[in-house]
Design a protein around this motif. Structure first.
Motif, PDB file in Angstrom:
ATOM      1  N   LEU A 441       2.229  -3.876   3.473  1.00  0.00           N
ATOM      2  CA  LEU A 441       0.988  -4.219   2.465  1.00  0.00           C
ATOM      3  C   LEU A 441       1.572  -4.540   1.303  1.00  0.00           C
ATOM      4  O   LEU A 441       2.772  -4.313   0.857  1.00  0.00           O
ATOM      5  CB  LEU A 441       0.304  -2.826   2.603  1.00  0.00           C
ATOM      6  N   ASN A 442       0.778  -5.025   0.477  1.00  0.00           N
ATOM      7  CA  ASN A 442       1.146  -5.749  -0.881  1.00  0.00           C
ATOM      8  C   ASN A 442       0.146  -5.092  -1.784  1.00  0.00           C
ATOM      9  O   ASN A 442      -0.959  -4.649  -1.736  1.00  0.00           O
ATOM     10  CB  ASN A 442       0.924  -7.081  -1.164  1.00  0.00           C
ATOM     11  N   LEU A 443       0.869  -4.881  -3.264  1.00  0.00           N
ATOM     12  CA  LEU A 443      -0.041  -4.445  -4.266  1.00  0.00           C
ATOM     13  C   LEU A 443       0.127  -5.761  -5.269  1.00  0.00           C
ATOM     14  O   LEU A 443       1.099  -6.406  -5.647  1.00  0.00           O
ATOM     15  CB  LEU A 443       1.092  -3.678  -5.164  1.00  0.00           C
ATOM     16  N   LEU A 444      -1.141  -6.272  -5.399  1.00  0.00           N
ATOM     17  CA  LEU A 444      -1.348  -7.580  -6.159  1.00  0.00           C
ATOM     18  C   LEU A 444      -2.213  -7.563  -7.364  1.00  0.00           C
ATOM     19  O   LEU A 444      -3.150  -6.516  -7.313  1.00  0.00           O
ATOM     20  CB  LEU A 444      -2.140  -8.440  -5.191  1.00  0.00           C
ATOM     21  N   GLY A 445      -1.696  -8.354  -8.304  1.00  0.00           N
ATOM     22  CA  GLY A 445      -2.550  -8.436  -9.317  1.00  0.00           C
ATOM     23  C   GLY A 445      -3.893  -9.447  -9.035  1.00  0.00           C
ATOM     24  O   GLY A 445      -3.715 -10.140  -8.111  1.00  0.00           O
ATOM     25  N   ASN A 446      -4.903  -9.355  -9.836  1.00  0.00           N
ATOM     26  CA  ASN A 446      -6.192  -9.969  -9.658  1.00  0.00           C
ATOM     27  C   ASN A 446      -6.478 -11.118 -10.700  1.00  0.00           C
ATOM     28  O   ASN A 446      -6.823 -10.903 -11.658  1.00  0.00           O
ATOM     29  CB  ASN A 446      -7.361  -9.220  -9.490  1.00  0.00           C
ATOM     30  N   PRO A 447      -6.238 -12.290 -10.255  1.00  0.00           N
ATOM     31  CA  PRO A 447      -6.700 -13.183 -10.975  1.00  0.00           C
ATOM     32  C   PRO A 447      -7.981 -13.679 -11.741  1.00  0.00           C
ATOM     33  O   PRO A 447      -8.388 -14.190 -12.543  1.00  0.00           O
ATOM     34  CB  PRO A 447      -6.240 -14.652 -10.666  1.00  0.00           C
TER      35      PRO A 447
END
Length: 653
Positions: A441-447
């Motif tokens: 799984l990934n931890l992503l920033g949100n544009p």
């Protein structure tokens, strides 16, 4: 018609002597008493800083009315105004002489990394409520502006040695000198180290903890280029190590900060013109059980403003600002996220008559977001076009001040402030988290994350009884588009045949606050003074349906104490001086290190104090301490605060 504002750089000492109280130029650009400024402001003076015996800026701020401080380790503190405090608190703009030391990459302030020694601080201006239009980018809940001594006016020479319990060791030197007839400079250097608070319970593990330490230096040069033109150049550097409560455990953070700033001020026929530029560079490493993450952040800010008068009653300030902010995307090599912000602002201060003043300020920020470089394998949003985004938001500050008598001041204000998303929240992280063999799984920033908007209404009243002063503030505040942490118990992006599932940062709804702040100060006798304050806040969250407030770390109505306050006094007679302060925080809840659930933190009082002896040769001997009431005290859900005592020798010349 356009008259100047009658000043270049400000001689705070002379103005303080003239008005018999501290003055500020931060809000409007012109010198004002703090009670006359179009912002709810409390000024902490150098004498108050010295007498407090506090060894950190956050410790000093804890004594100010309405300020919330979470002391989570011996080195880490989180500070906010009137509630809504949290780990990595993002809502407070922190400045040194107008330069931002708030860290845009994460949206926080690392207080130990601020590159000033306490002995070179002339005053700390505590501004409460949103003030984006008056103070600039991201002044959402309030502003802390740290003003240092100006080497042009202040001959400051101080050496300090401090040692105490828990391995505390500190040393600093501040010295002022001339470089020719028209150039003055101040140099400061210092270092600190101490033992970390000892763990209790299951978490954190002792092996996860490191002793906090820091080294800082600062150089401030003022050159009189012409009779009406002045150049001020400042450079600073700091290197710190400290533990941080990350919400799900503790990790060590190592940071190196460097900054260069130049300010040119000239008194012209068109007004007092100021051109300023600075750059902050940050290298930081975050190490925890999840691994090591390194971020490199650079921010460049340039601004131009004109402060002028039309007639005797109208003061105007017009300004333009540009900032460029860039951050590497961790842990993707060669990828960067950045934004450029163009801002325009104007302020009008109208002295309608001797009793009534109106201040209007408007600022518009235009943020252009972008991203470049590659992506992690199988990550969602793997297209840089997602970051081609433009955000335009206005900020407003309106204040009417009425002085019906020489002893009474009434202020009514409205403000609309902006809290911008941090670069990490916008996409500066794409961390993979292995959860099973072959499954990540990934931890992503949100544009697509929106800025949070805060609106604030406040009624303030102050009365001077000559031997005592009282103040009262009634305030109502609303937050919309609150930003949340990633929720690790639910996916924001579901997995597909080609992409991993991911957690991210999202907007989660609104929150409403109402409160009352009461203050009082006075003198009992010559040399003996007292002070007291209390603040009540009532927070009601109105989150989007389905949002788990605890998992998202946005349970503000539970984590904001209803009451906080101080009662204290100081005494000075001959060579002796003493100060004591009792800080109170009512019951509240906070996030557990074990599972993230809310757990209670019982109400507590923390006693601090100092006694000092001033010798004739400029030497001051002092014994001071914090958390004196108990050996260990639970102030948060993290490490327990330990009693601290230190002996200080200070030499001035």
């Amino acid at each position: 018609m356009a008259a100047t504002a009658h000043a270049q750089s400000v001689d705070y000492g002379s103005l303080q002597t003239l008005f018999n109280e501290p003055v500020t130029t931060s809000a409007t650009g012109s010198p004002q008493r703090s009670t006359e400024a179009p912002a709810d402001m409390q000024i902490i003076t150098a004498d108050e800083i010295r007498r407090s015996g506090e060894t950190t800026i956050s410790g000093i701020l804890q004594r100010a009315a309405g300020i919330d401080v979470l002391n989570t380790t011996a080195g880490q503190s989180e500070v906010n105004v009137r509630g809504y405090n949290q780990l990595a608190s993002p809502r407070l703009l922190v400045l040194v002489n107008g330069r931002q030391v708030y860290l845009d990459h994460y949206g926080l302030t690392t207080w130990a990394a601020i590159p000033v020694q306490l002995e070179e601080i002339r005053q700390i201006e505590v501004v409460k409520g949103p003030n984006s239009a008056l103070f600039g980018f991201n002044a959402a809940s309030g502003v802390i502006n740290i003003i240092t001594y100006n080497p042009k006016y202040d001959d400051t020479n101080i050496a300090t040695l401090r040692g105490g319990l828990n391995g505390q060791r500190e040393g600093s030197l501040v010295t002022t000198f001339k470089i020719g007839p028209n150039v003055s400079a101040r140099l400061s250097v210092g270092g600190t180290s101490r033992d970390e608070w000892k763990p209790t319970g299951a978490l954190p593990l002792a092996s996860d903890l490191y002793d906090p330490a820091s080294v800082k230096s600062n150089l401030d040069i003022v050159a009189q280029l012409a009779p009406k033109t002045e150049l001020r150049v400042e450079g600073s550097w700091s290197n710190i190590q400290q533990d941080n409560n990350l919400g799900v455990g503790y990790g060590v953070i190592k940071m190196i900060n460097a900054s260069e700033k130049a300010t040119l001020i000239s008194e012209t026929r068109w007004g007092l013109i100021q051109a300023q530029a600075y750059q902050n560079q940050l290298t930081s490493k975050y190490a925890s059980r999840l691994g090591v993450t390194e971020w490199n952040n650079a921010i460049t800010v340039a601004s131009l403003q004109d402060l002028f008068k039309i007639g005797a009653d109208h003061t105007f300030r017009v300004a333009a600002e540009y900032r460029h902010n860039t951050l590497n995307v961790a842990p993707i090599g060669g990828a960067n996220i950045s934004y450029d912000v163009w801002s325009g602002s104007g302020m009008w201060n109208w002295a309608i008559n001797r009793q009534l003043t109106l201040t209007t300020a408007l600022r518009v920020d235009d943020l252009k977001l972008s991203r470049s470089g590659s992506f992690a394998p199988n990550v969602a949003l793997a297209d840089n076009n997602h970051w081609n985004r433009d955000i335009v938001e206005p900020s407003i500050n309106l204040t009417g001040a009425w002085r019906p008598t020489a002893y009474d001041t009434v202020k009514l204000s409205f403000a609309r402030g902006i809290q911008a998303p941090s670069l990490i929240e916008l996409g500066g992280v794409q961390t993979g988290i292995p959860v099973a063999p072959g499954f990540t799984l990934n931890l992503l920033g949100n544009p697509k994350l929106n800025p949070s908007i805060v609106t604030n209404y406040e009624l303030a009243y102050d009365h001077d009884f000559m031997i005592a002063k009282i103040g009262a503030r009634l305030f109502v505040q609303d937050w919309t588009d609150l930003k949340s942490n990633a929720q690790v118990t639910a996916l924001d992006y579901l997995p597909t045949a080609t992409t991993n599932g991911a957690f991210s940062f999202i907007n989660v709804g609104a929150s409403h606050e109402k409160g009352v702040e009461l203050t009082a100060t006075g003198k009992i006798a010559d040399g003996l003074s007292w002070r007291a304050d209390t603040t009540y806040t009532d927070v009601k969250d109105k989150l989007t349906t389905g949002v788990n407030a605890v998992a998202r770390s946005v349970a503000f109505q539970d984590t904001t104490p209803k009451f906080r306050g101080n009662i204290g006094g100081d005494w000075e007679k001959g060579h002796w001086e003493a100060d004591a302060n009792l800080h109170y925080v009512s019951d509240y809840q906070f996030y557990s290190l074990l599972n993230g659930a809310l757990v209670p933190v019982k109400a507590y009082t923390a006693l601090s104090g100092r006694i000092g002896y001033k010798m004739d040769d400029g030497v001051i001997l002092a014994l001071s301490g914090q958390n004196l009431g108990s050996n260990r005290q639970k102030q948060t859900t993290g490490l327990e605060a330990e009693r601290s005592m230190q002996f200080t020798i200070t030499k001035t010349w």
